[in-house]
Design an enzyme around this catalytic site. Structure first.
Site: not given
Ligand code: PEP
Length: 245
Positions: A6-8, A96, A98, A164, A170, A200, A221-222
């Site tokens: 997920n590149w957001k 999500h 966010e 999640e 994050g 994470s 994500g990251g």
């Molecule tokens: C996400 O936003 O779906 C996510 C899992 O982010 P991260 O891996 O950066 O915690």
């Protein structure tokens, strides 16, 4: 095994292209690589979905990060499932944290989005997870069960769930392996659907998390933004899949 990047709101066109050149090289040159397009899912930003679908969809599946809850209409700036369908996208991330937090998406809207996706042969990847407070109060399982009421139970629907925990996204923090096992077993007892873990997840903790029998993959994500780290996580998933053959 399903691994979703997920590149957001990250990467412009040049960065998107550079990622793909490097990543495609890695997966093409690795003779040990078993993962197919149904195992590797990438969600770039809307402007690059078509580019990704055209250039990359032989090797990976392209995912939209969101869709609107109505078929069409006067919704400036929004993207419909029909538009996604017309470029061949088959997956959409729904709910999500966010989107719930910053765009005030509530259960009634999320339910409509899920149903619209299913009616249009798009697979929703539905995110859920507790806050830090919910966990501290030991309310996490009831909060999660309540959040999952938006999942249609009747019929054999193509839906992917993603656990999640909001406090893990994050933050560099993850639940313990026992805590992940607890939630995934609980959810799998309620729904016969694949359940991914997100929050994470990185190349260091990927093996411990992804090898759990209750975990069907990861939402990242990251650590998905650099092709090196994303590929390292995919290699972990690859080796787990290989060990099961
Ligand atoms: C996400 O936003 O779906 C996510 C899992 O982010 P991260 O891996 O950066 O915690």
């Amino acid at each position: 095994m399903i691994i979703v990047a997920n590149w957001k709101m990250n990467k412009d066109l040049t960065e998107t292209r550079l990622f793909w050149e490097d990543f495609e090289n890695k997966i093409t040159l690795d003779s040990d690589f078993l993962l197919q397009k149904e195992n590797i899912l990438i969600a770039p930003s809307f402007p690059f979905l078509h580019h990704f679908q055209t250039k990359c969809s032989e090797k990976i599946s392209v995912v939209a990060q969101n869709c609107h809850h109505d078929n069409s209409g006067a919704y400036t700036g929004e993207v419909s499932v029909k538009m996604l369908n017309s470029i061949g996208v088959k997956y959409v991330i729904i709910g999500h944290s966010e989107r719930r937090m910053h765009f005030n998406e509530k259960d009634d809207i999320l339910k409509k989005k899920i149903n619209l996706c299913l009616e249009n042969n798009l697979c929703p990847i539905v995110c859920f997870g507790e806050t830090h407070e919910d966990r501290a109060l030991n309310n996490h399982l009831s909060v999660i069960e309540h959040q999952l009421n938006i999942i249609p139970v009747e019929g054999n629907k193509k839906i992917i769930l993603a656990y999640e925990p909001i406090w893990a996204i994050g933050s560099g923090k993850t639940p313990s392996i026992k805590e992940i096992e607890e939630v995934h077993s609980y959810v799998k007892g309620l729904y016969n659907l694949p359940v991914l873990y997100g929050g994470s997840l990185n190349e260091k903790n990927a093996n411990d998390i992804l090898c759990l029998p209750e975990v069907d993959g990861g939402l990242i994500g990251g650590a998905s933004l650099l092709s090196d780290t994303f590929f390292s996580i995919l290699k972990v998933a690859n080796n787990i899949m290989r060990s099961k053959i």
